[in-house]
Write a protein that holds these residues in place. Sequence first.
Motif, PDB file in Angstrom:
ATOM      1  N   LYS A 140      91.081  63.576  49.281  1.00 30.60           N
ATOM      2  CA  LYS A 140      92.504  63.908  49.127  1.00 30.60           C
ATOM      3  C   LYS A 140      92.711  65.401  48.967  1.00 30.60           C
ATOM      4  CE  LYS A 140      93.480  59.400  47.033  1.00 30.60           C
ATOM      5  NZ  LYS A 140      92.069  58.948  47.078  1.00 30.60           N
ATOM      6  N   ILE A 141      91.751  66.078  48.350  1.00 32.61           N
ATOM      7  CA  ILE A 141      91.847  67.532  48.200  1.00 32.61           C
ATOM      8  C   ILE A 141      91.784  68.211  49.565  1.00 32.61           C
ATOM      9  CG2 ILE A 141      90.731  69.591  47.280  1.00 32.61           C
ATOM     10  CD1 ILE A 141      89.778  67.966  44.937  1.00 32.61           C
ATOM     11  N   LEU A 142      90.789  67.840  50.345  1.00 28.55           N
ATOM     12  CA  LEU A 142      90.634  68.467  51.661  1.00 28.55           C
ATOM     13  C   LEU A 142      91.819  68.147  52.559  1.00 28.55           C
ATOM     14  CD1 LEU A 142      89.028  70.096  53.661  1.00 28.55           C
ATOM     15  CD2 LEU A 142      87.726  68.039  54.238  1.00 28.55           C
ATOM     16  N   VAL A 143      92.293  66.909  52.506  1.00 29.71           N
ATOM     17  CA  VAL A 143      93.418  66.516  53.353  1.00 29.71           C
ATOM     18  C   VAL A 143      94.680  67.288  52.974  1.00 29.71           C
ATOM     19  CG1 VAL A 143      94.989  64.611  53.889  1.00 29.71           C
ATOM     20  CG2 VAL A 143      92.515  64.244  53.914  1.00 29.71           C
ATOM     21  N   TYR A 144      94.955  67.421  51.677  1.00 31.34           N
ATOM     22  CA  TYR A 144      96.183  68.095  51.260  1.00 31.34           C
ATOM     23  C   TYR A 144      96.133  69.592  51.542  1.00 31.34           C
ATOM     24  CZ  TYR A 144     100.060  69.723  48.389  1.00 31.34           C
ATOM     25  OH  TYR A 144     101.222  70.316  47.970  1.00 31.34           O
ATOM     26  N   TYR A 145      95.017  70.224  51.230  1.00 29.41           N
ATOM     27  CA  TYR A 145      94.914  71.672  51.432  1.00 29.41           C
ATOM     28  C   TYR A 145      94.397  72.033  52.823  1.00 29.41           C
ATOM     29  CZ  TYR A 145      95.625  71.823  46.421  1.00 29.41           C
ATOM     30  OH  TYR A 145      96.164  71.670  45.159  1.00 29.41           O
ATOM     31  N   LEU A 278      88.859  63.877  39.799  1.00 31.78           N
ATOM     32  CA  LEU A 278      87.808  63.170  40.539  1.00 31.78           C
ATOM     33  C   LEU A 278      88.363  62.257  41.635  1.00 31.78           C
ATOM     34  CD1 LEU A 278      84.960  62.235  38.034  1.00 31.78           C
ATOM     35  CD2 LEU A 278      84.937  63.907  39.885  1.00 31.78           C
ATOM     36  N   PRO A 279      89.415  61.457  41.369  1.00 28.60           N
ATOM     37  CA  PRO A 279      89.956  60.631  42.458  1.00 28.60           C
ATOM     38  C   PRO A 279      90.508  61.464  43.613  1.00 28.60           C
ATOM     39  CG  PRO A 279      90.691  59.799  40.329  1.00 28.60           C
ATOM     40  CD  PRO A 279      90.049  61.127  40.075  1.00 28.60           C
ATOM     41  N   SER A 280      90.942  62.695  43.324  1.00 32.55           N
ATOM     42  CA  SER A 280      91.401  63.569  44.409  1.00 32.55           C
ATOM     43  C   SER A 280      90.223  64.148  45.183  1.00 32.55           C
ATOM     44  CB  SER A 280      92.251  64.714  43.842  1.00 32.55           C
ATOM     45  OG  SER A 280      93.442  64.224  43.274  1.00 32.55           O
ATOM     46  N   PHE A 281      89.121  64.331  44.490  1.00 31.60           N
ATOM     47  CA  PHE A 281      87.904  64.838  45.141  1.00 31.60           C
ATOM     48  C   PHE A 281      87.391  63.827  46.157  1.00 31.60           C
ATOM     49  CE2 PHE A 281      83.272  65.442  45.248  1.00 31.60           C
ATOM     50  CZ  PHE A 281      83.201  66.784  45.561  1.00 31.60           C
ATOM     51  N   LEU A 282      87.260  62.575  45.715  1.00 32.90           N
ATOM     52  CA  LEU A 282      86.829  61.505  46.605  1.00 32.90           C
ATOM     53  C   LEU A 282      87.129  60.174  45.913  1.00 32.90           C
ATOM     54  CD1 LEU A 282      85.375  61.175  49.374  1.00 32.90           C
ATOM     55  CD2 LEU A 282      83.257  60.806  48.094  1.00 32.90           C
ATOM     56  N   ASN A 283      87.430  59.181  46.700  1.00 32.38           N
ATOM     57  CA  ASN A 283      87.634  57.843  46.145  1.00 32.38           C
ATOM     58  C   ASN A 283      86.484  57.511  45.194  1.00 32.38           C
ATOM     59  OD1 ASN A 283      86.795  54.773  46.517  1.00 32.38           O
ATOM     60  ND2 ASN A 283      89.023  54.911  46.712  1.00 32.38           N
ATOM     61  N   LEU A 284      86.812  56.995  44.011  1.00 27.38           N
ATOM     62  CA  LEU A 284      85.791  56.811  42.984  1.00 27.38           C
ATOM     63  C   LEU A 284      84.676  55.866  43.428  1.00 27.38           C
ATOM     64  CD1 LEU A 284      87.866  56.708  39.664  1.00 27.38           C
ATOM     65  CD2 LEU A 284      86.444  58.553  40.579  1.00 27.38           C
ATOM     66  N   SER A 285      85.007  54.827  44.175  1.00 31.33           N
ATOM     67  CA  SER A 285      83.967  53.910  44.663  1.00 31.33           C
ATOM     68  C   SER A 285      83.001  54.647  45.584  1.00 31.33           C
ATOM     69  CB  SER A 285      84.600  52.725  45.397  1.00 31.33           C
ATOM     70  OG  SER A 285      85.402  51.957  44.518  1.00 31.33           O
ATOM     71  N   ALA A 286      83.545  55.473  46.466  1.00 29.41           N
ATOM     72  CA  ALA A 286      82.696  56.259  47.359  1.00 29.41           C
ATOM     73  C   ALA A 286      81.889  57.287  46.580  1.00 29.41           C
ATOM     74  CB  ALA A 286      83.558  56.955  48.411  1.00 29.41           C
ATOM     75  N   LEU A 287      82.480  57.821  45.521  1.00 31.30           N
ATOM     76  CA  LEU A 287      81.787  58.808  44.696  1.00 31.30           C
ATOM     77  C   LEU A 287      80.609  58.160  43.962  1.00 31.30           C
ATOM     78  CD1 LEU A 287      81.967  61.798  43.977  1.00 31.30           C
ATOM     79  CD2 LEU A 287      83.390  61.181  42.028  1.00 31.30           C
ATOM     80  N   ASP A 334      93.287  71.020  40.973  1.00 33.57           N
ATOM     81  CA  ASP A 334      92.297  70.301  41.763  1.00 33.57           C
ATOM     82  C   ASP A 334      91.663  71.153  42.849  1.00 33.57           C
ATOM     83  OD1 ASP A 334      94.589  70.516  43.261  1.00 33.57           O
ATOM     84  OD2 ASP A 334      94.758  68.376  43.742  1.00 33.57           O
ATOM     85  N   TYR A 335      92.358  72.186  43.332  1.00 34.64           N
ATOM     86  CA  TYR A 335      91.831  72.959  44.454  1.00 34.64           C
ATOM     87  C   TYR A 335      90.553  73.717  44.100  1.00 34.64           C
ATOM     88  CZ  TYR A 335      94.722  76.571  42.165  1.00 34.64           C
ATOM     89  OH  TYR A 335      95.316  77.421  41.258  1.00 34.64           O
ATOM     90  N   TYR A 336      90.267  73.880  42.817  1.00 36.00           N
ATOM     91  CA  TYR A 336      89.001  74.506  42.419  1.00 36.00           C
ATOM     92  C   TYR A 336      87.803  73.667  42.866  1.00 36.00           C
ATOM     93  CZ  TYR A 336      90.754  78.308  39.475  1.00 36.00           C
ATOM     94  OH  TYR A 336      91.330  79.479  39.021  1.00 36.00           O
ATOM     95  N   MET A 337      88.021  72.392  43.116  1.00 33.14           N
ATOM     96  CA  MET A 337      86.939  71.486  43.507  1.00 33.14           C
ATOM     97  C   MET A 337      86.670  71.494  45.009  1.00 33.14           C
ATOM     98  SD  MET A 337      85.812  69.689  40.792  1.00 33.14           S
ATOM     99  CE  MET A 337      85.302  68.064  41.359  1.00 33.14           C
ATOM    100  N   THR A 338      87.511  72.142  45.785  1.00 38.00           N
ATOM    101  CA  THR A 338      87.440  72.022  47.244  1.00 38.00           C
ATOM    102  C   THR A 338      86.062  72.350  47.792  1.00 38.00           C
ATOM    103  OG1 THR A 338      89.788  72.612  47.389  1.00 38.00           O
ATOM    104  CG2 THR A 338      88.487  72.732  49.418  1.00 38.00           C
TER     105      THR A 338
END
Length: 534
Positions: A140-145, A278-287, A334-338
Amino acid sequence: MPKKVSLREYLLMLLVLMLMALAYGYHNSLGYGPYSHHNFRQSDCLAYTLNYYQGNVPFLEPELLWIGSSGHSRVVSEFPLLYYVVAQLWKVFGMHPFIYRLLVLIIVFYGLLSLYRLLRELLGDSFWAGSAVVLLFTSKILVYYGNNFLTDAPALALALAAAWQYYRYALLGRRSGLYLSMAMFLLAGLLKVSALLLFLCIGAVVAWKAVVRPANTRDIRALIPFALVLVLTFMWYSYARIYSRDNAGMFLQGILPAWELDRWALKARLISFYQQILPSFLNLSALYLLVFLLLYNVLNFRKAKPFLLAINILGIAGSLVFLLLFFQVFDVHDYYMTNLLVMIPVTLATTLDIVRRHHPALLELGWLKAIVVVALLLLTFGTASVNRLKYDDRDLLARASFFTDPRSQDFYTWFHWNYSIGLQGLEGADPWLSELGVTRDDLVVSLPDAGINNSLYLMQRRGFTDFGYNDLAEGARMERFIAGGARFLVVNDTSIYSSRPWLQPYLQDKAGSRGHVAVFRLRSSARDTVPSVQ
């Protein structure tokens, strides 16, 4: 020798990415200015670009629109190349946020396609290489930014492209690959220093090889461009710190470590980090799956390629250090995690390479591929619903999806409404303000606006907002603004008249109004006694 990637494969991967972008609503969001999540930070990037576009500002002297207590707008953090390039494009094609967003999207797609080529040639399998790229593009981070105004996503994309070029050098010995890789890593690090994570991991491995095998002059010579990247990056950020000294503190140029938080603040950050970041970084199940794959890589270290495993372990360790050093920002930033997203393809590449060489039949299982396709479709759908909600709470996909929780829906419903009764009234206000006599050379006070450049960018004017000047009481702050050269007060929400009674003396000379926006001429005896800072 790696198998060449055909043009057909490239086009197919590009088609998949474009279809995903369509699902994410990019065809609508490309036309937006600074809007939705972190619109204040988007406006900062656009303020730099606007000054390059309108003000003929020297490249190495970028300025914001907000005037600091120092009396000027000179402050910078990341290298302003992206802002400058967009400004030049605006001079040719006109000032359109679409151009900025499209350029960022092109860079991101270039990085994803470079990643695809690297994985395709490493694994020799287009399905698994493409699946890894698709998984990354469900973040979600990569998609939004990824079609936005911040430099984080372009920096990540350049780091991915640099990795492909370095692979060319490492595998084929082409020095052009080394030089292109270092140039791309340098640009990535200048845009966002956290993008050097992969570079530092590769550099550490190369340095270690040079120490244990000093007779191999190739590794020793390769250290020279690595060192040059570090020196040039250090020089830029040293310059940025000196250049910004009068307005220090506006942009983070240090660290905000976890150990400086008290017990309750640390607990609050941990909760927001787990529930929001974390959920914005990647879906938690995938993480969770990635964590399992990382453990698999470590436990099968004898089967893994030493270089890939070293990059994997060093990268995870570096990511953890980064989180500790900047943990205070993870309430909403969240963008610090990109740029930590680079560890997703690194972990997948290490695992898939182990399986490819030791259990190749597993990667050919049709039912496993079917499960992967279904999972990626679900992840894409979930990311699409969340991303669309950020731009339009009435979007049918966003409202109907079980991936968007009620709290997020309520928040963005409020955000879109709040924007409509405030900052939206300033969109396209430049000609109207000029008709009222508010020229682009006039400084304005823009209220309410807790951001630095939000409203100022929309108006294309320099001046002051609610941001900063915290050492002054509200009335004294207005006098300071007037003394600093402010000639007009722009109110984008007239309901603040009752909540800010100290504004009454400054509402006597109305220049005009439009909807819920009102403009007033400012008068003060201070104007005659205190020199302007313009």
